[in-house]
Motif scaffolding. Structure first.
Motif, PDB file in Angstrom:
ATOM      1  N   ASP A 167       0.878  -1.143   0.005  1.00 45.27           N
ATOM      2  CA  ASP A 167      -0.084   0.057   0.073  1.00 45.27           C
ATOM      3  C   ASP A 167       0.796   1.263   0.010  1.00 45.27           C
ATOM      4  N   ARG A 168       0.612   2.147  -0.987  1.00 43.27           N
ATOM      5  CA  ARG A 168       1.569   3.321  -1.094  1.00 43.27           C
ATOM      6  C   ARG A 168       1.294   4.365   0.213  1.00 43.27           C
ATOM      7  N   ASP A 169       0.178   4.211   0.771  1.00 39.71           N
ATOM      8  CA  ASP A 169      -0.398   5.358   1.747  1.00 39.71           C
ATOM      9  C   ASP A 169      -0.234   4.820   2.942  1.00 39.71           C
TER      10      ASP A 169
ATOM     11  N   ASP B 179       1.702   4.085   6.749  1.00 46.08           N
ATOM     12  CA  ASP B 179       2.621   4.829   7.227  1.00 46.08           C
ATOM     13  C   ASP B 179       3.978   4.300   7.523  1.00 46.08           C
TER      14      ASP B 179
ATOM     15  N   ASN C 245       8.821   7.084   4.990  1.00 48.67           N
ATOM     16  CA  ASN C 245       8.245   8.530   4.396  1.00 48.67           C
ATOM     17  C   ASN C 245       8.066   9.229   5.413  1.00 48.67           C
TER      18      ASN C 245
ATOM     19  N   ASP D 157       7.038   2.589  -0.694  1.00 46.29           N
ATOM     20  CA  ASP D 157       6.255   1.366  -1.574  1.00 46.29           C
ATOM     21  C   ASP D 157       7.263   1.143  -2.794  1.00 46.29           C
TER      22      ASP D 157
END
Lengths: 158, 158, 158
Positions: free
Chosen positions: B87-89, B91, B95, B108
């Motif tokens: 999942d790119r989003d 936590d 990032n 990701d």
């Protein structure tokens, strides 16, 4: 080749040289990533193979090798992804004494290693493993702590 | 070897030749698959190595190489699977400026590349990379658009 | 090298020998794991290459090769993980006649093979593939039953 641009073209020929040795690492946690780039580079340089390949092979089913960046935060993310993709506590048959003669309860370790892979074959140029600027060679301990043995074989022209 | 049956048996011997060069591709999307089979075949043919291996190495942590079919529908499925698996989003620590000095917000990309792998080592026979009928050599851009460099090294008997 | 400790250091040099042949296996189920370690070892021994590498290449997009332990319970876990990670019944575009000219409805097979990988490059020492005590070379049929062809190429010093 860290930080350098690889030569655009190169060519060499001669007799084939094959050298091999083992590298042992001691791990301290159940799941642990170790950066062995510098040790691999030392072994390649000592082999005096100038152009060719270097094979890195984990001699264990539950210990993997792969390429990524060396950063503490990213390594925490890698461990978290492995835990999400392969749940340690699922009712794996490999962990069930009724089906398995292995009492290590390490099905997750086998499955995680399968996803990362047990070997890498890198190019050697100028007696160095060829790597991009941010690429590091990482060992994934997936059922530690243990002593782990990697076989390194360099093959090419000296 | 596209569409042809590989020779059942073959043997050759001689001096070892090692040739290398780089291939650069420009990507246009964040996640993009590029079929480089023809370009790889051209490089192998030009090397005049008849029997041996060709190593294809992505010099980037967030750019992978792998084998699969070239089909638009399947490539959409591959991108969808990568998005589902990583999942790119989420936590991710990589990032988070509190934990990471990288401001690309591309955890990701690192994790997806790790699952696909950064290199391939193919066989060379008759001065061509050995591939099955439907197999194509694909580059996975996972944090584009960018310019990406692949190192190709051919090693064998000319 | 099964059960033996690999030699700590070794070195050899000479002319390069490249030999290749194909191995065919018949699978009986849609998803099936086959241990080909003994057959691979036989091919390597017959090649009389003493030190070098052996490349194992699946000539199919939906058939993978990888390393793990040979245990019935673990193999059931591997199949279960593949089914969990890549849902056969999701609405993949590759399975949709509106988007795909392939009528095999095997998107899951392509995606699962991508995660396992289509090739292995093993070290050869003493005319044997180098493997750890519990490591076996496994073929993953992901869209059987079918006849599958693997190309084996041995390259090194005889």
């Amino acid at each position: 080749m860290n930080g350098q641009t690889p030569a655009q073209k190169s060519a060499a020929s001669g007799a084939l040289v094959v050298r091999a040795e083992t590298l042992t690492i001691q791990t301290n946690d159940r799941v642990e990533l170790t950066d062995i780039t510098d040790r691999l580079r030392d072994v390649v340089q000592a082999s005096r193979v100038r152009d060719g390949i270097v094979s890195l092979w984990s001699l264990h089913t539950t210990c993997a090798v792969f390429i990524n960046e060396a950063q503490r935060a990213l390594h925490a993310d890698i461990k978290r992804l492995l835990e999400t993709m392969v749940d340690r506590d699922a009712d794996w048959m490999h962990n069930d004494p009724q089906h398995s003669d292995c009492d290590l309860v390490n099905a997750d370790s086998h499955l995680r290693a399968m996803l990362l892979g047990h070997s890498l074959t890198l190019q050697v140029s100028g007696a160095e493993p060829v790597l991009g600027q941010w690429q590091r060679v990482l060992v994934a301990e997936l059922d530690g702590p243990r002593s782990r043995t990697l076989r390194i074989q360099i093959m090419g022209i000296s």
